[in-house]
Enzyme design. Structure first.
Site, PDB file in Angstrom:
ATOM      1  N   GLY A 117      25.334  23.601 -24.863  1.00 42.53           N
ATOM      2  CA  GLY A 117      25.848  23.605 -26.325  1.00 42.53           C
ATOM      3  C   GLY A 117      25.363  22.503 -27.164  1.00 42.53           C
ATOM      4  O   GLY A 117      24.467  21.399 -26.672  1.00 42.53           O
ATOM      5  N   GLY A 130      25.255  19.473 -28.290  1.00 43.76           N
ATOM      6  CA  GLY A 130      26.228  18.225 -27.892  1.00 43.76           C
ATOM      7  C   GLY A 130      25.739  16.950 -28.715  1.00 43.76           C
ATOM      8  O   GLY A 130      26.653  16.087 -28.967  1.00 43.76           O
ATOM      9  N   ARG A 131      24.697  17.084 -29.442  1.00 40.31           N
ATOM     10  CA  ARG A 131      24.386  16.301 -30.725  1.00 40.31           C
ATOM     11  C   ARG A 131      23.657  16.644 -31.573  1.00 40.31           C
ATOM     12  O   ARG A 131      22.801  16.175 -32.149  1.00 40.31           O
ATOM     13  CB  ARG A 131      23.402  15.149 -30.021  1.00 40.31           C
ATOM     14  CG  ARG A 131      22.083  15.511 -29.353  1.00 40.31           C
ATOM     15  CD  ARG A 131      21.249  14.384 -29.328  1.00 40.31           C
ATOM     16  NE  ARG A 131      20.158  14.825 -28.289  1.00 40.31           N
ATOM     17  CZ  ARG A 131      19.295  13.993 -27.709  1.00 40.31           C
ATOM     18  NH1 ARG A 131      19.480  12.888 -28.385  1.00 40.31           N
ATOM     19  NH2 ARG A 131      18.493  14.554 -27.069  1.00 40.31           N
ATOM     20  N   LYS A 149      20.670  16.442 -36.282  1.00 39.98           N
ATOM     21  CA  LYS A 149      20.437  15.914 -34.714  1.00 39.98           C
ATOM     22  C   LYS A 149      21.022  14.669 -34.805  1.00 39.98           C
ATOM     23  O   LYS A 149      20.373  13.696 -35.351  1.00 39.98           O
ATOM     24  CB  LYS A 149      19.212  16.281 -34.166  1.00 39.98           C
ATOM     25  CG  LYS A 149      18.993  16.224 -32.716  1.00 39.98           C
ATOM     26  CD  LYS A 149      17.744  16.662 -32.189  1.00 39.98           C
ATOM     27  CE  LYS A 149      17.449  16.204 -30.712  1.00 39.98           C
ATOM     28  NZ  LYS A 149      16.350  16.837 -30.168  1.00 39.98           N
ATOM     29  N   ASP A 172      26.930  10.469 -26.191  1.00 38.81           N
ATOM     30  CA  ASP A 172      27.723  10.091 -27.348  1.00 38.81           C
ATOM     31  C   ASP A 172      27.354  10.842 -28.653  1.00 38.81           C
ATOM     32  O   ASP A 172      27.755  10.672 -29.663  1.00 38.81           O
ATOM     33  CB  ASP A 172      27.040   8.534 -27.557  1.00 38.81           C
ATOM     34  CG  ASP A 172      25.654   8.573 -27.463  1.00 38.81           C
ATOM     35  OD1 ASP A 172      24.833   9.520 -27.465  1.00 38.81           O
ATOM     36  OD2 ASP A 172      25.071   7.345 -27.513  1.00 38.81           O
ATOM     37  N   GLY A 173      26.623  11.839 -28.345  1.00 36.85           N
ATOM     38  CA  GLY A 173      26.091  12.923 -29.412  1.00 36.85           C
ATOM     39  C   GLY A 173      25.135  12.118 -30.616  1.00 36.85           C
ATOM     40  O   GLY A 173      24.891  12.710 -31.546  1.00 36.85           O
ATOM     41  N   ARG A 193      19.163  30.080 -29.132  1.00 36.18           N
ATOM     42  CA  ARG A 193      18.357  29.985 -28.044  1.00 36.18           C
ATOM     43  C   ARG A 193      18.643  30.990 -26.865  1.00 36.18           C
ATOM     44  O   ARG A 193      19.650  31.507 -27.106  1.00 36.18           O
ATOM     45  CB  ARG A 193      18.791  28.530 -27.445  1.00 36.18           C
ATOM     46  CG  ARG A 193      18.519  27.482 -28.503  1.00 36.18           C
ATOM     47  CD  ARG A 193      19.593  26.512 -28.449  1.00 36.18           C
ATOM     48  NE  ARG A 193      19.734  25.154 -29.236  1.00 36.18           N
ATOM     49  CZ  ARG A 193      18.889  24.228 -29.341  1.00 36.18           C
ATOM     50  NH1 ARG A 193      18.113  24.071 -28.272  1.00 36.18           N
ATOM     51  NH2 ARG A 193      19.072  23.460 -30.128  1.00 36.18           N
ATOM     52  N   ASP A 222      17.742  26.669 -22.428  1.00 31.20           N
ATOM     53  CA  ASP A 222      18.255  26.181 -23.514  1.00 31.20           C
ATOM     54  C   ASP A 222      17.441  25.609 -24.694  1.00 31.20           C
ATOM     55  O   ASP A 222      17.887  25.225 -25.659  1.00 31.20           O
ATOM     56  CB  ASP A 222      19.394  25.135 -23.260  1.00 31.20           C
ATOM     57  CG  ASP A 222      18.910  23.873 -22.509  1.00 31.20           C
ATOM     58  OD1 ASP A 222      18.378  24.421 -21.252  1.00 31.20           O
ATOM     59  OD2 ASP A 222      18.907  22.724 -22.746  1.00 31.20           O
ATOM     60  N   ASN A 223      16.161  25.576 -24.303  1.00 30.26           N
ATOM     61  CA  ASN A 223      15.256  24.832 -25.265  1.00 30.26           C
ATOM     62  C   ASN A 223      14.235  26.071 -25.665  1.00 30.26           C
ATOM     63  O   ASN A 223      13.084  25.739 -26.442  1.00 30.26           O
ATOM     64  CB  ASN A 223      14.451  23.730 -24.814  1.00 30.26           C
ATOM     65  CG  ASN A 223      15.589  22.509 -24.687  1.00 30.26           C
ATOM     66  OD1 ASN A 223      16.468  22.190 -25.390  1.00 30.26           O
ATOM     67  ND2 ASN A 223      15.070  21.404 -23.830  1.00 30.26           N
TER      68      ASN A 223
HETATM   69  P1  AMP Z   1      17.934  18.353 -24.580  1.00 31.69           P
HETATM   70  O1  AMP Z   1      17.580  17.399 -23.080  1.00 31.69           O
HETATM   71  O2  AMP Z   1      17.857  17.401 -25.633  1.00 31.69           O
HETATM   72  O3  AMP Z   1      17.468  19.565 -24.682  1.00 31.69           O
HETATM   73  O4  AMP Z   1      19.621  18.226 -24.164  1.00 31.69           O
HETATM   74  C1  AMP Z   1      20.170  18.988 -23.305  1.00 31.69           C
HETATM   75  C2  AMP Z   1      21.582  19.181 -23.304  1.00 31.69           C
HETATM   76  O5  AMP Z   1      22.328  17.886 -23.213  1.00 31.69           O
HETATM   77  C3  AMP Z   1      22.031  19.862 -24.560  1.00 31.69           C
HETATM   78  O6  AMP Z   1      23.267  20.218 -24.518  1.00 31.69           O
HETATM   79  C4  AMP Z   1      22.293  18.462 -25.578  1.00 31.69           C
HETATM   80  O7  AMP Z   1      23.222  18.984 -26.762  1.00 31.69           O
HETATM   81  C5  AMP Z   1      23.002  17.650 -24.614  1.00 31.69           C
HETATM   82  N1  AMP Z   1      22.679  16.226 -25.059  1.00 31.69           N
HETATM   83  C6  AMP Z   1      21.393  15.514 -24.911  1.00 31.69           C
HETATM   84  N2  AMP Z   1      21.746  14.504 -25.310  1.00 31.69           N
HETATM   85  C7  AMP Z   1      22.993  14.176 -25.889  1.00 31.69           C
HETATM   86  C8  AMP Z   1      23.653  12.988 -26.568  1.00 31.69           C
HETATM   87  N3  AMP Z   1      22.940  11.973 -26.953  1.00 31.69           N
HETATM   88  N4  AMP Z   1      25.047  13.402 -26.639  1.00 31.69           N
HETATM   89  C9  AMP Z   1      25.399  14.427 -26.602  1.00 31.69           C
HETATM   90  N5  AMP Z   1      24.775  15.485 -25.999  1.00 31.69           N
HETATM   91  C10 AMP Z   1      23.515  15.237 -25.428  1.00 31.69           C
HETATM   92 MG    MG Z   2      17.849  21.056 -25.925  1.00 33.00          MG
END
Ligand code: AMP
Ligand code: MG
Length: 534
Positions: free
Chosen positions: A117, A119-120, A140, A152-153, A217, A287-288
């Site tokens: 989901g 997350g940030r 973002k 931490d989002g 996605r 997810d990407n």
């Molecule tokens: P990503 O590697 O950026 O594609 O992220 C994979 C998953 O981790 C996604 O659900 C993101 O929302 C979550 N995520 C990555 N970095 C953070 C963060 N700093 N805070 C919260 N969720 C994160």
């Molecule tokens: Mg991602």
């Protein structure tokens, strides 16, 4: 409509007028969790959850894309207004905006990871611009959502600069991508262990406002299938076809077949485009993967400097090479198979899925041929060209030849009197040039003979090759220079790179922006290898 900022329920009034008209269909038409919360949790039965804003102390606009602002009918004055800053730093909502985070799952590095989901990322809604186009806005790095799990989002400045610049660079290269409106420093620090070596330290935080017709996605569909929420899955498919694929007008079950075929086609075209410019996404988890075939989620991406199909910029992937340059088409296919598995739970016919995947294969093959023909200046593709092309890519790998420089120099070759010296500048190591001189000489002769078979004068071939082989790409070391400077308050390199990115096929660039990777960048973190820590 006059701008009214809803700041923690205290409206701020201004005289500015922005014609934002919102139609937040994702949250209006799909079920979600309506109580705003940051509490990490599973959200069954929901495609989204209402998010809370987490205001930042001292937002400052570092950069913006005038092209994206224009898409959203924002003037220069609007972009430099306090209200813009407040809204796009996640401090306040404009009328019509809603803060939400969407629910998706994903296969990460080959394994099902369950619910992930936004997350940030916080969605702000869908703008309908004056041309009637729909553009979804997403911040973002704007703080925690129910999908933040233990994180931490937030996002750090370095990765935000990289996302901001690369989104726009890809767009100007003609490659499908999410866009970036703004890059805003938060004035707050974020703790990250950049090298994953047990040394977390504070880094400046930032927020990018991403803009796309849809942020949906593969993982949005996968999570619903994994939960057995088949009615909702069907609803999301119907919603997606209606909103994101308006070209599909059929009403019958063909609708599904055409849709999945289009998803496969766009995905195939996307990876071929990445190969054209030597781009490695770095984290092709499901997810990407955008349902629209857009490049999405710029993390540890990179451009191959010396051509190497095994190269990946992502340190997390340095042993497996799962997401390296040359494997991207195969991974795209694998990801589509995971999507097909999810969709098979509701598909009117399994055959539609097989047809879609077969369409991926044929599109990939045809697009590769078309792309390679254009890259090498061939007017048509002959069977034996495959060997010609493979041969030189193999030589380039062995001799560590710079991909971008090589193709620009290749365009200049006079096929009637080819001179290997004209390609010398593409080599990083003089000794490798010498060692491979005979092989490249032979290849160049073969290539020139091939060019001689076609009716395409040197100049028209040169011009057409230069339309597909960029002169400027956002090399990793260039982005790192922008990061280093911005970290000490100087954003001029961001501006210079954005400007260069606007005309990637032009010959007119400052020499320092089109130089091959310098020695110092070979082992510098951020230049050769990147971690997922962002
Ligand atoms: P990503 O590697 O950026 O594609 O992220 C994979 C998953 O981790 C996604 O659900 C993101 O929302 C979550 N995520 C990555 N970095 C953070 C963060 N700093 N805070 C919260 N969720 C994160
Ligand atoms: Mg991602």
């Amino acid at each position: 409509m006059s701008i009214v900022l809803l700041h923690l329920s205290i409206p701020i009034f201004t005289n500015l007028v922005v014609h934002f008209s919102f139609d937040n269909s994702f949250v209006n038409e799909l079920p979600g969790v309506k109580e705003a919360s940051m509490q990490p949790r599973q959200t069954p039965g929901a495609c989204w959850s209402k998010a809370l804003l987490s205001p930042v102390i001292k937002p400052a606009l570092l950069a913006f894309s005038s092209e994206v602002a224009e898409l959203l009918n924002l003037s220069d004055i609007d972009v430099h207004s306090d209200n813009f800053l407040e809204a796009f730093s996640g401090n306040a909502l404009l009328p019509g905006m809603e803060a939400y985070a969407t629910c998706y799952g994903g296969h990460q590095f080959g394994s099902w990871a369950g619910q992930l989901g936004d997350g940030r990322a916080i969605g702000l809604g869908e703008i309908i611009n004056s041309a009637g186009e729909r553009w979804e806005l997403q911040l973002k790095g704007a703080g925690m959502t129910p999908y933040s799990r233990r994180a931490d989002g937030r996002a750090v400045l370095r990765s935000s600069i990289r996302e901001f610049l690369c989104s726009e660079a890809m767009y100007h290269l003609g490659i499908p991508t999410t866009r970036a409106l703004s890059l805003i420093a938060t004035g707050e620090q974020v703790i990250r262990d950049m090298l994953y070596d047990g040394n977390p330290r504070p880094e400046p935080g930032a927020i990018v406002c991403r803009v796309a017709p849809s942020f949906t996605r593969f993982g949005h569909f996968e999570i619903l299938a994994s939960r057995g929420e088949f009615r909702l899955l069907q609803q999301l498919i119907d919603f997606t076809i209606k909103r994101d694929f308006p070209e599909i007008t059929e009403k019958s079950s063909d609708r599904f077949a055409i849709w999945f075929k289009l998803v496969c086609e766009r995905t195939a075209r996307l990876v071929v485009e990445w190969l054209r410019v030597g781009f490695v996404h770095g984290v092709m988890n499901t997810d990407n993967m955008s349902i629209l075939g857009l490049t999405i989620d710029y993390g540890p991406y990179g451009w191959t400097d010396n051509f190497d199909p095994r190269w990946t910029p992502n340190t997390t992937d340095s042993e497996m090479h799962r997401y390296c340059l040359g494997k991207q088409p195969r991974v795209a296919r694998w990801n589509l198979e995971r999507l097909a598995e999810a969709l098979s739970t509701v598909a009117p016919s399994k055959a539609f899925l097989d047809e879609g995947l077969a369409h991926f294969d044929s599109t990939l093959q045809n697009s590769m041929m078309t792309m390679m023909s254009a890259k090498f200046g061939l007017l048509n593709w002959k069977d034996e060209d495959a060997d010609l092309v493979e041969n030189v890519f193999e030589l380039m790998t062995q001799a560590e030849v710079d991909m971008t420089e090589f193709f620009r120099k290749l365009a200049d070759i006079n096929h009637e009197s080819p001179n290997l010296e004209d390609l010398r500048s593409a080599f990083y190591k003089p000794e490798l040039f010498e060692n491979h001189r005979a092989f490249f000489g032979k290849w160049l002769q073969r290539y020139s003979t091939r060019l001689g078979e076609q009716q395409n004068s040197g100049e028209s071939r040169r011009l057409s090759m230069n339309l597909v082989n960029p002169r400027f790409v956002l090399r990793n070391y260039l982005a790192q220079q922008a990061i280093d400077a911005a970290t000490v308050g100087d954003t001029s390199m961001i501006d210079r790179l954005l400007e260069a990115a606007r005309n990637p096929y032009s010959d007119n660039h400052p020499s320092d922006l089109i130089a091959k990777r310098p020695e110092w960048a070979i082992n510098k973190s951020g230049c050769s290898m990147l971690s997922c820590s962002s």
